[in-house]
Design an enzyme around this catalytic site. Structure first.
Site, PDB file in Angstrom:
ATOM      1  N   LYS A 115       0.866  -1.180   0.000  1.00  0.00           N
ATOM      2  CA  LYS A 115       0.000   0.000   0.000  1.00  0.00           C
ATOM      3  C   LYS A 115       0.900   1.225   0.000  1.00  0.00           C
ATOM      4  O   LYS A 115       1.676   1.437   0.931  1.00  0.00           O
ATOM      5  CB  LYS A 115      -0.908   0.002   1.219  1.00  0.00           C
ATOM      6  N   LYS A 173      -2.079  -1.570  -3.874  1.00  0.00           N
ATOM      7  CA  LYS A 173      -2.928  -0.380  -3.824  1.00  0.00           C
ATOM      8  C   LYS A 173      -2.083   0.877  -3.888  1.00  0.00           C
ATOM      9  O   LYS A 173      -1.136   0.979  -3.108  1.00  0.00           O
ATOM     10  CB  LYS A 173      -3.710  -0.417  -2.510  1.00  0.00           C
TER      11      LYS A 173
HETATM   12  C1  PBG Z   1      -7.706   3.514   5.249  1.00  0.00           C
HETATM   13  C2  PBG Z   1      -7.898   3.342   3.801  1.00  0.00           C
HETATM   14  C3  PBG Z   1      -7.670   4.283   2.790  1.00  0.00           C
HETATM   15  C4  PBG Z   1      -8.154   3.711   1.621  1.00  0.00           C
HETATM   16  C5  PBG Z   1      -8.600   2.425   1.928  1.00  0.00           C
HETATM   17  N1  PBG Z   1      -8.423   2.214   3.280  1.00  0.00           N
HETATM   18  C6  PBG Z   1      -7.170   5.681   2.850  1.00  0.00           C
HETATM   19  C7  PBG Z   1      -5.827   5.942   3.362  1.00  0.00           C
HETATM   20  O1  PBG Z   1      -5.000   5.053   3.546  1.00  0.00           O
HETATM   21  O2  PBG Z   1      -5.576   7.108   3.642  1.00  0.00           O
HETATM   22  C8  PBG Z   1      -8.188   4.382   0.283  1.00  0.00           C
HETATM   23  C9  PBG Z   1      -9.114   3.787  -0.713  1.00  0.00           C
HETATM   24  C10 PBG Z   1      -9.446   4.664  -1.874  1.00  0.00           C
HETATM   25  O3  PBG Z   1      -8.869   5.742  -2.095  1.00  0.00           O
HETATM   26  O4  PBG Z   1     -10.357   4.273  -2.614  1.00  0.00           O
HETATM   27  N2  PBG Z   1      -6.640   2.932   5.848  1.00  0.00           N
END
Ligand code: PBG
Length: 348
Positions: free
Chosen positions: A219, A272
């Site tokens: 991520k 991601k």
């Molecule tokens: C939270 C989380 C996020 C997303 C999914 N889970 C945001 C972040 O990490 O700030 C983003 C998903 C998206 O942008 O569609 N931990």
């Protein structure tokens, strides 16, 4: 592989225009594209509604269907409004949903206690959905941010640092509460070290050996989460997420994260965002033998919504190509806000 067949060039001194500089080609790739049927026959990548995971934003209350301004056509739903919507999506073949809670500010605190509180509407919604649709697959997000007054995925220390090991017990509690409510797949999105192993152990000790973990393995600290943070009002109150989310410049580091998640017991791994990280999807697919998923995040979808609204892109063609490219890179499943629209297209 060398393209040897191009060497044989025949220069014909003919007056017939069609024969001037004609190459003698024994291999012509276009023959495999000459009709719809042949193109379909040799198509390498398939994508169906069974590959889609639909992210859904939930809000406490009744009769709520609020559009998210930076993510048109996506809503914060109260559970009563969501049920008929899920029914429609299930008819389109979407079986798996990832749920995210939009929590009111006054319920947020530093340690995210509401995340595992009995009265948490998110946990109730999981129960209701599982009762209403026994065949549904529900996935959760595990991180502190929607519940945290600091807007961070981990616990924030007095000096502003994100405390890794102190965060793990909170993630464990959150996971157990979600398992109790009937979740099928836990999705740790927090990027704390050791969280997959910690959550796996907590689930197993409490008898939830059948609950899966789809780890947010690679991520990245991305600019493309903006609309999601608007949807949940969950942006960090100070600083950024770069001490826990990965540096977009790094690829080999994804293999370290993947190896850890695999050894700690992840059932599936996620990359991601997806679109700017197709190389990472392919890397994990080539190196690990568990399913790889791609999260086509909010900002990636917002770009297409905006361009299509202006008439600059053909929406149907653009989303089809984007989702196909993620499958081609190696994604087994794809989380995408396009799930419903794409499943509708597939039915046509
Ligand atoms: C939270 C989380 C996020 C997303 C999914 N889970 C945001 C972040 O990490 O700030 C983003 C998903 C998206 O942008 O569609 N931990």
């Amino acid at each position: 592989m060398k393209l040897r067949f191009f060497k044989k060039i025949i220069k014909e001194p003919s007056l017939n225009l069609h024969r001037i500089n004609r190459y003698s080609m024994n291999i012509r790739p276009r023959r495999n594209r000459k009709s719809i049927a042949i193109r379909a026959m040799v198509e390498e990548t398939k994508i169906g509604s069974e590959h889609l995971i639909y992210p859904i934003f939930l809000k406490d209350g009744k009769n709520i269907k609020e559009e998210i301004s930076s993510l048109p056509n996506n809503f914060r739903w109260s559970i009563d409004q969501l049920i008929p919507e899920v029914e429609k999506c299930m008819e389109l073949g979407i079986m798996t949903y990832d749920l995210f809670p939009a929590v009111e500010e006054h319920l947020k605190d530093k340690t995210a206690t509401y995340s595992y509180a009995d009265e948490n509407f998110y946990l109730h919604a999981i129960r209701t959905l599982k009762e209403t649709f026994p065949e549904i697959v529900l996935m959760s997000d595990v991180a502190l941010d929607p519940y945290s007054s600091d807007g961070h995925d981990g616990l924030v220390g007095l000096d502003g640092r994100i405390l890794n090991d102190e965060t793990l017990p909170i993630l464990n509690k959150m996971s157990i509460a979600q398992a109790q409510a009937g979740i099928d797949i836990i999705g740790p999105s927090d990027m704390m070290d050791g969280r997959v192993g910690s959550i796996r152990e907590a689930l197993d000790l409490n008898g939830y050996t059948d609950v899966s973990i789809m780890s947010y393995t690679a991520k990245y600290a991305s600019a493309f989460y903006g609309p999601f943070r608007d949807a949940l009002n969950s942006a960090p109150k100070s600083g950024d997420k770069k001490t826990y989310q990965m540096n977009p410049a790094n690829k080999r580091e994804a293999l370290i994260e993947a190896e850890l998640d695999f050894l700690e017991g992840a059932d599936m791994m996620m990359v991601k965002p997806a679109l700017c990280y197709l190389d990472i999807i392919q890397l994990l697919k080539d190196n690990f033998n568990i399913p790889i998923t791609a999260y086509n995040v909010s900002g990636e979808c917002a770009m297409v919504y905006a361009a299509a609204e202006k008439g600059w892109l053909n929406y149907d063609l653009a989303i089809s190509e984007m989702l196909l490219s993620m499958r081609r890179a190696g994604a087994d499943a794809i989380l995408t806000y396009f799930a419903k629209d794409f499943a509708t297209l597939l039915k046509k």
